[in-house]
Design an enzyme around this catalytic site. Structure first.
Site, PDB file in Angstrom:
ATOM      1  N   LYS A  11     -12.912  -1.611   6.862  1.00 15.81           N
ATOM      2  CA  LYS A  11     -12.330  -2.454   7.913  1.00 15.81           C
ATOM      3  C   LYS A  11     -13.063  -2.156   9.239  1.00 15.81           C
ATOM      4  O   LYS A  11     -13.973  -2.872   9.606  1.00 15.81           O
ATOM      5  CB  LYS A  11     -10.829  -2.211   8.068  1.00 15.81           C
ATOM      6  CG  LYS A  11      -9.950  -3.030   7.150  1.00 15.81           C
ATOM      7  CD  LYS A  11      -9.773  -2.503   5.823  1.00 15.81           C
ATOM      8  CE  LYS A  11      -8.462  -2.773   5.185  1.00 15.81           C
ATOM      9  NZ  LYS A  11      -8.569  -3.613   3.995  1.00 15.81           N
ATOM     10  N   TRP A  62       0.831  -1.208   0.000  1.00 11.08           N
ATOM     11  CA  TRP A  62       0.000   0.000   0.000  1.00 11.08           C
ATOM     12  C   TRP A  62       0.862   1.253   0.000  1.00 11.08           C
ATOM     13  O   TRP A  62       0.542   2.231  -0.671  1.00 11.08           O
ATOM     14  CB  TRP A  62      -0.991  -0.019   1.167  1.00 11.08           C
ATOM     15  CG  TRP A  62      -1.868  -1.239   1.102  1.00 11.08           C
ATOM     16  CD1 TRP A  62      -1.924  -2.251   2.010  1.00 11.08           C
ATOM     17  CD2 TRP A  62      -2.764  -1.608   0.045  1.00 11.08           C
ATOM     18  NE1 TRP A  62      -2.808  -3.220   1.580  1.00 11.08           N
ATOM     19  CE2 TRP A  62      -3.339  -2.857   0.391  1.00 11.08           C
ATOM     20  CE3 TRP A  62      -3.139  -1.018  -1.170  1.00 11.08           C
ATOM     21  CZ2 TRP A  62      -4.267  -3.510  -0.429  1.00 11.08           C
ATOM     22  CZ3 TRP A  62      -4.067  -1.667  -1.988  1.00 11.08           C
ATOM     23  CH2 TRP A  62      -4.616  -2.891  -1.614  1.00 11.08           C
ATOM     24  N   ASP A 120      -1.951   6.732   6.275  1.00 14.23           N
ATOM     25  CA  ASP A 120      -2.974   5.794   5.809  1.00 14.23           C
ATOM     26  C   ASP A 120      -3.301   4.874   6.992  1.00 14.23           C
ATOM     27  O   ASP A 120      -2.490   4.037   7.381  1.00 14.23           O
ATOM     28  CB  ASP A 120      -2.408   4.992   4.623  1.00 14.23           C
ATOM     29  CG  ASP A 120      -3.358   3.895   4.143  1.00 14.23           C
ATOM     30  OD1 ASP A 120      -4.435   3.722   4.739  1.00 14.23           O
ATOM     31  OD2 ASP A 120      -2.998   3.207   3.159  1.00 14.23           O
TER      32      ASP A 120
HETATM   33  C1  LIG Z   1      -3.549  -0.091   4.506  1.00 14.15           C
HETATM   34  C2  LIG Z   1      -4.359  -0.061   3.252  1.00 14.15           C
HETATM   35  N1  LIG Z   1      -4.281   1.018   2.445  1.00 14.15           N
HETATM   36  C3  LIG Z   1      -4.984   1.090   1.313  1.00 14.15           C
HETATM   37  C4  LIG Z   1      -5.814   0.068   0.907  1.00 14.15           C
HETATM   38  C5  LIG Z   1      -6.581   0.193  -0.385  1.00 14.15           C
HETATM   39  O1  LIG Z   1      -7.886   0.428  -0.094  1.00 14.15           O
HETATM   40  P1  LIG Z   1      -9.024   0.573  -1.225  1.00 14.15           P
HETATM   41  O2  LIG Z   1      -9.251  -0.797  -1.749  1.00 14.15           O
HETATM   42  O3  LIG Z   1     -10.172   1.127  -0.442  1.00 14.15           O
HETATM   43  O4  LIG Z   1      -8.555   1.514  -2.255  1.00 14.15           O
HETATM   44  C6  LIG Z   1      -5.927  -1.079   1.710  1.00 14.15           C
HETATM   45  C7  LIG Z   1      -6.815  -2.189   1.313  1.00 14.15           C
HETATM   46  O5  LIG Z   1      -6.896  -3.212   1.934  1.00 14.15           O
HETATM   47  C8  LIG Z   1      -5.184  -1.134   2.917  1.00 14.15           C
HETATM   48  O6  LIG Z   1      -5.254  -2.212   3.711  1.00 14.15           O
END
Ligand SMILES: Cc1ncc(COP(=O)(O)O)c(C=O)c1O
Length: 354
Positions: free
Chosen positions: A191, A100, A167
């Site tokens: 989540k 991520w 994030d």
């Molecule tokens: C820490 C983290 N950041 C970003 C994301 C991406 O999220 P999205 O699918 O809502 O774009 C996730 C998805 O699991 C995540 O766990």
């Protein structure tokens, strides 16, 4: 059959929230209309949005401290580019703790210079880098507080004068932190908050409006803030369920209360992983996440037996992410301690069979 939902996200939500949300889809609070068929400008939905925004700030202890909470669309992935679009003028720093973070880095590079101030890539992101130096001329430093895939979590955040962007998609509202250390926090709802479709952004107003380029309206935090998170039609269902979950958390005693439960769940599974020779933990001990426990089975021959035992006990969603393999037990806020107990009992029973 009673299911134990260890899914990494979308994931388990409180039963009472699901019940109330399902009722609201048919009829919202006795108004004769469904939540999803009323105007987002109706007084009923405006009140829901306001409640969701204020609960977010209240739970994080940020009320009256110059922050705004808004609910946007496009997932946390949209925030990878929006943070950079709104805050990156010249140079930004990123700590690379996995997939991520890397995706966030890729987007930020479209907007300016990006320095990777630290990384744990050489060890497949098993740990959180520490003790790195942070250049003082950064527009911001971007962190990922909980690395959902690897099961690592930042325990100590860097002390710096550089604005912090974080994030918190997979550990928002799960543990007490001094949230006022951060200038911008974002988290996909799916989540600890609600269904996919909404992303919470909490931003300190004073950091906005400083970049020299023009930002398209839909990607401009200031626009969304100035319109009370109603610049365009918001994801009404996702915002409503997020509001209910935040209310559930507040009634439970807020982040302090859930943190205690989350610690107990994490201690239970990590003690089993440590003591049971059939399993080995993936993440470095000091960086282990209280949300996602990642582990492997040491004897491949026992894998099918373990999988069958889990299936029979109603354990769902514990396969590891494809980039790490093994198992991942996600223990988000709504997962009861009892579910972790069921998993741990199976793990110890497997040891006896092995
Ligand atoms: C820490 C983290 N950041 C970003 C994301 C991406 O999220 P999205 O699918 O809502 O774009 C996730 C998805 O699991 C995540 O766990």
């Amino acid at each position: 059959m009673k299911m134990h939902n260890f899914s990494a996200g979308p994931c388990i939500l409180p039963k009472e929230v699901l019940q109330k949300a399902s009722e609201a889809v048919v009829e919202l609070d006795g108004i004769g209309l469904s939540l999803i068929e009323i105007s987002h400008r109706s007084k009923e939905f405006v009140a829901i949005m306001e409640k969701a925004r204020s609960l977010a700030l209240e739970l994080l202890g940020l009320e009256g401290k110059g922050y705004q909470a808004i609910f946007l669309q496009g997932g946390a992935s949209m925030q990878f580019l929006m943070t950079a679009y709104n805050l990156l003028d010249k140079k930004a720093g990123y700590v690379n703790t996995g997939t991520w973070s890397q995706k966030a880095i890729k987007e930020a590079r479209l907007f300016g210079e990006v320095v990777e101030v630290a990384s744990s890539q050489e060890d497949n992101f098993k740990y959180i880098p520490k003790g790195y130096s942070i250049p003082s001329d950064l527009d911001y430093l971007h962190l990922t507080s909980n690395n959902t895939i690897y099961g690592t979590q930042i325990k100590e955040f860097p002390e710096t004068d550089v604005p912090l962007v974080c994030d918190m998609s997979s550990d928002i509202f799960s543990r007490q932190l001094d949230f006022s250390k951060f200038d911008l926090i974002y988290a996909g709802a799916q989540k600890n908050m609600g269904p996919a479709g909404a992303t919470l952004v909490v931003v300190k107003e004073e950091i906005l409006g400083k970049v020299s380029h023009i930002i398209p309206s839909m990607l401009d935090y200031s626009v969304h803030v100035s319109k009370d998170s109603m610049f365009n039609t918001p994801p009404v269902f996702a915002v409503y369920v997020s509001m209910l979950t935040m209310k559930w958390l507040k009634d439970l005693g807020g982040i302090a209360a859930i943190e205690e439960i989350n610690e107990r769940k994490a201690n239970l599974i990590y003690s089993e992983i440590e003591l049971n020779p059939v399993f080995s933990g993936f993440a470095a001990k000091e960086d282990r996440s209280i949300m996602n426990a990642t582990f492997n089975i040491t004897d491949d021959e026992l894998k099918d037996v373990f999988d069958a035992m889990c299936k029979e006990a109603g354990i769902s969603g514990i396969n590891g992410h494809r980039s790490v393999g093994g198992y991942r037990a996600s223990m988000y806020n709504a997962l009861p301690l009892e579910s972790v107990g069921v998993l741990v009992d199976i793990m110890s029973e497997l040891e006896k069979k092995g």
